[in-house]
Design an enzyme around this catalytic site. Structure first.
Site, PDB file in Angstrom:
ATOM      1  N   ASP A  15       1.111  -0.463   6.829  1.00  0.00           N
ATOM      2  CA  ASP A  15       1.981   0.604   6.425  1.00  0.00           C
ATOM      3  C   ASP A  15       2.748   1.129   7.643  1.00  0.00           C
ATOM      4  O   ASP A  15       3.168   2.383   7.826  1.00  0.00           O
ATOM      5  CB  ASP A  15       1.253   1.627   5.628  1.00  0.00           C
ATOM      6  CG  ASP A  15       0.734   1.374   4.519  1.00  0.00           C
ATOM      7  OD1 ASP A  15       1.231   0.317   3.787  1.00  0.00           O
ATOM      8  OD2 ASP A  15      -0.554   1.729   4.056  1.00  0.00           O
ATOM      9  N   ARG A  16       2.904   0.201   8.582  1.00  0.00           N
ATOM     10  CA  ARG A  16       3.876   0.639  10.001  1.00  0.00           C
ATOM     11  C   ARG A  16       3.057   1.792  10.429  1.00  0.00           C
ATOM     12  O   ARG A  16       3.488   2.454  11.580  1.00  0.00           O
ATOM     13  CB  ARG A  16       5.097   1.149   9.260  1.00  0.00           C
ATOM     14  CG  ARG A  16       5.807   0.030   8.868  1.00  0.00           C
ATOM     15  CD  ARG A  16       6.267  -1.071   9.693  1.00  0.00           C
ATOM     16  NE  ARG A  16       7.165  -1.962   9.093  1.00  0.00           N
ATOM     17  CZ  ARG A  16       6.629  -3.553   9.020  1.00  0.00           C
ATOM     18  NH1 ARG A  16       5.405  -3.658   8.904  1.00  0.00           N
ATOM     19  NH2 ARG A  16       7.450  -4.037   8.382  1.00  0.00           N
ATOM     20  N   MET A  17       1.619   2.032  10.421  1.00  0.00           N
ATOM     21  CA  MET A  17       0.846   2.920  10.974  1.00  0.00           C
ATOM     22  C   MET A  17       0.187   2.285  12.237  1.00  0.00           C
ATOM     23  O   MET A  17      -1.127   2.217  12.050  1.00  0.00           O
ATOM     24  CB  MET A  17       0.036   3.572  10.077  1.00  0.00           C
ATOM     25  CG  MET A  17       0.601   4.552   8.942  1.00  0.00           C
ATOM     26  SD  MET A  17       1.541   5.994   9.623  1.00  0.00           S
ATOM     27  CE  MET A  17       0.221   6.962  10.072  1.00  0.00           C
TER      28      MET A  17
END
Ligand SMILES: Cc1cc2nc3c(=O)[nH]c(=O)nc-3n(C[C@H](O)[C@H](O)[C@H](O)COP(=O)(O)O)c2cc1C
Length: 209
Positions: free
Chosen positions: A185-187
């Site tokens: 999640d692009r985290m």
């Protein structure tokens, strides 16, 4: 073109005590994974007007003092480094969803150290370094082939090809080294070693992705 990154994260508890030890670890893991040219890094420099340039170079060593690459001292990048004396380099280990970003002032590698690395290079690479006026405009390929032929002839009777005066190493002495690990999640995880300019101690900061 949309890759979701899953896998192990990077946390402060799992991080080595120094940027150098952490780079040793990730470098070894990139090598073990069998990727080509894991020592390739994208080097950014800026000229006197502050205009940036980037290109790939090969990291030929690193230790607690910094990250070393070798090049022509009359090249564009070396002109930049003589004026700005600051560089950044990024190891792009995409297959592992990782990158390592190093930045800091630069110094020329000591001649003895350059000599040691030079001696390990194949003769053909040594002759090429003599023959190529890196970063200058040449009329055509023939100019380069003729230059290599002339240099090959010049050193034909010499067992050892000496280090050209225009060639040597640069060391980036890190002020910041960031380890970036892709997450879902692009985290992503970004852990950055930061040098205190006053007491020269290192701290680790987590940076938002
Ligand atoms: C995989 C790869 C590795 C390279 N390694 C080096 C290197 O170690 N040293 C070097 O001077 N140029 C290296 N080059 C060439 C540079 O990217 C660049 O073209 C050259 O150094 C001239 O750059 P400049 O005109 O900005 O100074 C490499 C290129 C590639 C694609």
């Amino acid at each position: 073109m949309r890759v979701d990154y899953v896998g192990e994260g990077l946390d402060v508890e799992g991080l080595a005590g120094t940027w150098h030890e952490q780079l040793v670890k990730w470098f070894a893991e990139a090598q073990e994974a069998g990727f080509p040219e894991v020592n390739a890094m994208v080097l950014a420099t800026a000229n006197a007007e502050g205009q940036p340039s980037s290109r790939t170079v090969l990291c030929k060593g690193f230790d607690e003092r910094g990250v070393v690459f070798y090049t022509n001292y009359t090249s564009s990048k070396s002109h930049d480094l003589r004026v700005m004396r600051y560089a950044s380099a990024t190891f792009p280990w995409y297959a592992q969803h990782r990158q390592v970003h190093v930045r800091g002032p630069v110094e020329e590698v000591a001649p003895e150290e350059t000599q040691e690395y030079w001696a390990s290079r194949p003769r053909g690479s040594q002759l090429g370094s003599w023959a190529s006026p890196q970063s200058t405009v040449v009329r055509d390929r023939r100019v380069l082939d003729d230059a290599l032929a002339a240099i090959t002839q010049r050193f034909a009777d010499d067992e050892v090809v000496p280090v050209p005066g225009h060639w040597g190493g640069w060391r980036i002495q890190p002020e910041q080294v960031e380890f970036w690990q892709g997450r879902a999640d692009r985290m992503h995880d970004r852990l950055r070693f930061v040098l205190d300019p006053v007491d020269r101690s290192w701290a680790v900061r987590r940076i938002a992705p």
